[in-house]
Design a protein around this motif. Structure first.
Motif, PDB file in Angstrom:
ATOM      1  N   PHE A  18       3.567  -4.732   2.890  1.00  0.00           N
ATOM      2  CA  PHE A  18       4.903  -4.160   2.954  1.00  0.00           C
ATOM      3  C   PHE A  18       5.926  -5.126   2.352  1.00  0.00           C
ATOM      4  O   PHE A  18       6.843  -4.714   1.629  1.00  0.00           O
ATOM      5  CB  PHE A  18       5.262  -3.801   4.394  1.00  0.00           C
ATOM      6  CG  PHE A  18       6.511  -2.978   4.548  1.00  0.00           C
ATOM      7  CD1 PHE A  18       6.762  -1.891   3.730  1.00  0.00           C
ATOM      8  CD2 PHE A  18       7.440  -3.285   5.532  1.00  0.00           C
ATOM      9  CE1 PHE A  18       7.907  -1.122   3.877  1.00  0.00           C
ATOM     10  CE2 PHE A  18       8.585  -2.521   5.692  1.00  0.00           C
ATOM     11  CZ  PHE A  18       8.820  -1.446   4.867  1.00  0.00           C
ATOM     12  N   LEU A  22       8.343  -4.331  -0.829  1.00  0.00           N
ATOM     13  CA  LEU A  22       9.804  -4.469  -0.807  1.00  0.00           C
ATOM     14  C   LEU A  22      10.279  -5.459  -1.866  1.00  0.00           C
ATOM     15  O   LEU A  22      11.279  -5.208  -2.554  1.00  0.00           O
ATOM     16  CB  LEU A  22      10.272  -4.911   0.580  1.00  0.00           C
ATOM     17  CG  LEU A  22      10.101  -3.901   1.711  1.00  0.00           C
ATOM     18  CD1 LEU A  22      10.500  -4.513   3.047  1.00  0.00           C
ATOM     19  CD2 LEU A  22      10.888  -2.632   1.447  1.00  0.00           C
ATOM     20  N   GLU A  62      16.175  -4.979   0.174  1.00  0.00           N
ATOM     21  CA  GLU A  62      14.716  -4.883   0.088  1.00  0.00           C
ATOM     22  C   GLU A  62      14.115  -6.178  -0.459  1.00  0.00           C
ATOM     23  O   GLU A  62      13.099  -6.649   0.060  1.00  0.00           O
ATOM     24  CB  GLU A  62      14.302  -3.712  -0.819  1.00  0.00           C
ATOM     25  CG  GLU A  62      14.413  -2.370  -0.189  1.00  0.00           C
ATOM     26  CD  GLU A  62      13.955  -1.246  -1.101  1.00  0.00           C
ATOM     27  OE1 GLU A  62      13.804  -0.133  -0.587  1.00  0.00           O
ATOM     28  OE2 GLU A  62      13.738  -1.474  -2.313  1.00  0.00           O
ATOM     29  N   GLU A  82      15.497  -2.945   7.847  1.00  0.00           N
ATOM     30  CA  GLU A  82      14.932  -2.093   6.804  1.00  0.00           C
ATOM     31  C   GLU A  82      14.704  -0.666   7.297  1.00  0.00           C
ATOM     32  O   GLU A  82      14.636   0.272   6.494  1.00  0.00           O
ATOM     33  CB  GLU A  82      13.618  -2.697   6.286  1.00  0.00           C
ATOM     34  CG  GLU A  82      12.884  -1.860   5.266  1.00  0.00           C
ATOM     35  CD  GLU A  82      13.653  -1.584   3.976  1.00  0.00           C
ATOM     36  OE1 GLU A  82      13.290  -0.606   3.296  1.00  0.00           O
ATOM     37  OE2 GLU A  82      14.595  -2.314   3.633  1.00  0.00           O
ATOM     38  N   THR A  86      14.173   2.935   5.337  1.00  0.00           N
ATOM     39  CA  THR A  86      12.843   3.532   5.396  1.00  0.00           C
ATOM     40  C   THR A  86      12.918   4.994   5.811  1.00  0.00           C
ATOM     41  O   THR A  86      12.285   5.856   5.200  1.00  0.00           O
ATOM     42  CB  THR A  86      11.949   2.746   6.383  1.00  0.00           C
ATOM     43  OG1 THR A  86      11.730   1.437   5.851  1.00  0.00           O
ATOM     44  CG2 THR A  86      10.625   3.426   6.613  1.00  0.00           C
ATOM     45  N   GLU A 109       5.870   4.403   3.404  1.00  0.00           N
ATOM     46  CA  GLU A 109       6.896   3.446   3.809  1.00  0.00           C
ATOM     47  C   GLU A 109       7.170   3.557   5.314  1.00  0.00           C
ATOM     48  O   GLU A 109       7.272   2.545   6.006  1.00  0.00           O
ATOM     49  CB  GLU A 109       8.176   3.693   3.009  1.00  0.00           C
ATOM     50  CG  GLU A 109       9.245   2.701   3.324  1.00  0.00           C
ATOM     51  CD  GLU A 109       9.807   2.032   2.097  1.00  0.00           C
ATOM     52  OE1 GLU A 109      10.806   1.332   2.269  1.00  0.00           O
ATOM     53  OE2 GLU A 109       9.274   2.186   0.998  1.00  0.00           O
ATOM     54  N   LEU A 110       7.281   4.773   5.817  1.00  0.00           N
ATOM     55  CA  LEU A 110       7.516   4.969   7.248  1.00  0.00           C
ATOM     56  C   LEU A 110       6.338   4.453   8.071  1.00  0.00           C
ATOM     57  O   LEU A 110       6.522   3.811   9.107  1.00  0.00           O
ATOM     58  CB  LEU A 110       7.779   6.443   7.558  1.00  0.00           C
ATOM     59  CG  LEU A 110       8.181   6.750   8.993  1.00  0.00           C
ATOM     60  CD1 LEU A 110       9.510   6.090   9.350  1.00  0.00           C
ATOM     61  CD2 LEU A 110       8.272   8.265   9.198  1.00  0.00           C
ATOM     62  N   ASN A 113       6.398   0.411   7.968  1.00  0.00           N
ATOM     63  CA  ASN A 113       7.476  -0.133   8.782  1.00  0.00           C
ATOM     64  C   ASN A 113       7.249   0.189  10.255  1.00  0.00           C
ATOM     65  O   ASN A 113       7.438  -0.662  11.128  1.00  0.00           O
ATOM     66  CB  ASN A 113       8.826   0.403   8.308  1.00  0.00           C
ATOM     67  CG  ASN A 113       9.985  -0.487   8.730  1.00  0.00           C
ATOM     68  OD1 ASN A 113       9.886  -1.289   9.640  1.00  0.00           O
ATOM     69  ND2 ASN A 113      11.096  -0.334   8.053  1.00  0.00           N
TER      70      ASN A 113
END
Length: 158
Positions: A18, A22, A62, A82, A86, A109-110, A113
């Motif tokens: 991740f 970013l 990011e 973030e 997200t 992405e969800l 995170n």
């Protein structure tokens, strides 16, 4: 426990992945000014954000959050800060644009995170307590102790 060998390495890999995502996403914008082509109303939304400087701010954030995750410094802070971006990316990609590429990147992405926030959520335990005594930031090490409220009261009575 999150420090058990397999779990620790899985969480570490997710954090690095991740963070790299970013860093790449923010760095690509910073170095080249690249803004992806987003079809339909999503593109209009991105153009409006670019016009008022929100898109640029998110890309710089990011980039710095990616550095924080890759260096394992202030991880929880980076994940919390973030998360609004997200959720926004997830909503835009999944429900507004919904092209095959966006249907992958938004949920990814969800997921990343969310899993990392869950993995580090033990540090947020105080937020779930119904009653807390005041505790200054510079005394935050006491929050990690089971009896920090009693310690504070005892110091106050001296």
């Amino acid at each position: 426990m999150a420090n058990d060998t397999p779990t620790y390495y899985i969480i570490t890999w997710i954090r690095i992945f991740f963070g790299a995502h970013l860093l790449f996403s923010g760095g690509r914008y910073i170095l080249t000014g690249y803004v992806p082509e987003i079809p339909g109303i999503g593109g209009e939304w991105a153009a409006a954000n670019t016009a008022i400087g929100v898109y640029q701010a998110i890309k710089y954030m990011e980039f710095f959050f990616g550095i924080m995750l890759l260096t394992n410094r202030f991880v929880l802070l980076a994940l919390i800060l973030e998360m609004p971006a997200t959720v926004n990316i997830f909503w835009l990609n999944t429900f507004v644009v919904a092209t095959p590429r966006q249907l992958f990147t938004g949920p990814q992405e969800l997921f990343l995170n969310g899993v990392l926030l869950l993995a580090y959520s033990g540090y947020l335990g105080a937020a779930l307590k119904p009653r807390l005594d005041p505790l200054w930031l510079w005394h935050s090490d006491r929050a990690l102790k089971d009896n920090y409220a009693e310690t504070i009261r005892a110091e106050g009575s001296k």
